[in-house]
Enzyme design. Structure first.
Site, PDB file in Angstrom:
ATOM      1  N   THR A  12       0.755  -1.222   0.000  1.00 12.58           N
ATOM      2  CA  THR A  12       0.000   0.000   0.000  1.00 12.58           C
ATOM      3  C   THR A  12       0.787   1.274   0.000  1.00 12.58           C
ATOM      4  OG1 THR A  12      -1.701  -1.100   1.250  1.00 12.58           O
ATOM      5  CG2 THR A  12      -1.865   1.243   1.108  1.00 12.58           C
ATOM      6  N   LYS A  44      -7.897  -0.388  -2.541  1.00 13.37           N
ATOM      7  CA  LYS A  44      -7.652  -0.013  -1.152  1.00 13.37           C
ATOM      8  C   LYS A  44      -8.346   1.284  -0.762  1.00 13.37           C
ATOM      9  CE  LYS A  44      -3.171  -2.026  -1.951  1.00 13.37           C
ATOM     10  NZ  LYS A  44      -1.755  -1.753  -2.096  1.00 13.37           N
ATOM     11  N   GLY A  56      -9.388   5.191   2.815  1.00  7.86           N
ATOM     12  CA  GLY A  56      -8.285   4.428   2.264  1.00  7.86           C
ATOM     13  C   GLY A  56      -7.593   3.716   3.406  1.00  7.86           C
ATOM     14  N   SER A 135       3.501   1.711   3.168  1.00  7.45           N
ATOM     15  CA  SER A 135       4.940   1.587   2.979  1.00  7.45           C
ATOM     16  C   SER A 135       5.488   2.610   1.990  1.00  7.45           C
ATOM     17  CB  SER A 135       5.291   0.173   2.524  1.00  7.45           C
ATOM     18  OG  SER A 135       4.516  -0.184   1.404  1.00  7.45           O
TER      19      SER A 135
END
Length: 182
Positions: A12, A44, A56, A135
């Site tokens: 993500t 997402k 999100g 990330s």
């Protein structure tokens, strides 16, 4: 049983930009397990509360869906008031023994504001109308800030360009982008 860090799901990049009365929320589509890409086109980002609120999420998918469902319940309970719903959600997340174990983060927004929610009770509104999680979040946030400060691009265009930049840098993100707008 101890968690194996090699099998930690990493995925993500989620980014929200608010500009000129428009809100754009986007994410990449990659899910990674250890050093393997498991999926390229995961969604997402979602719209809730009759398409007036967007969310999100980053982190473990089942955990994120649990949190999204709980947040939607808060929206219903508080008449769609974003900030109040977010604060009540953060309280529950921090104090509920089950929710505290969930490994995910959320960004929630309506037409006027975006908020980052975490399991430690954080409800954070960005000073500059740019929020990111996941990330690849720091890469997307940096690109988003630079584009906000130095271009006249729309919120959607900034989200798309920033997520593409993050997807080219972060090994846990890709450039399969999904963007929603309010």
């Amino acid at each position: 049983m101890k968690k194996n860090p090699k099998n930690k799901i990493r995925s993500t990049t989620v980014l929200v930009i608010i500009r000129d009365g428009k809100v754009a929320l986007g994410s990449d589509g990659q899910v990674t397990l250890g050093n393997t890409v498991m999926k390229h086109g995961t969604k997402k980002v979602r719209k809730l509360f009759s398409d007036k609120v967007m969310v999100g999420f980053a982190g473990a998918t089942a955990d994120a869906f649990t949190l999204m469902q709980r947040f939607e319940e808060k929206l219903e309970a508080y008449g769609g008031k974003l900030e109040r719903s977010a604060i009540e959600m953060a309280k529950d997340w921090r104090t509920d023994r089950y929710l505290r174990r969930l490994e995910a983060m959320m960004i929630v927004m309506d037409k006027s504001q975006g908020l980052l929610l975490s399991g430690t009770g954080d409800v954070i509104e960005a000073d500059d109308n740019v929020l990111a999680i996941g990330s690849g979040g720091p890469y997307a946030q940096s690109a988003g800030r630079a584009l906000m400060q130095n271009t006249d691009l729309s919120a959607r265009e900034i989200v798309e360009k920033s997520l593409n930049i993050a997807g080219e840098i972060c090994i846990y993100s890709n450039t399969n982008i999904n963007v929603l707008e309010l």
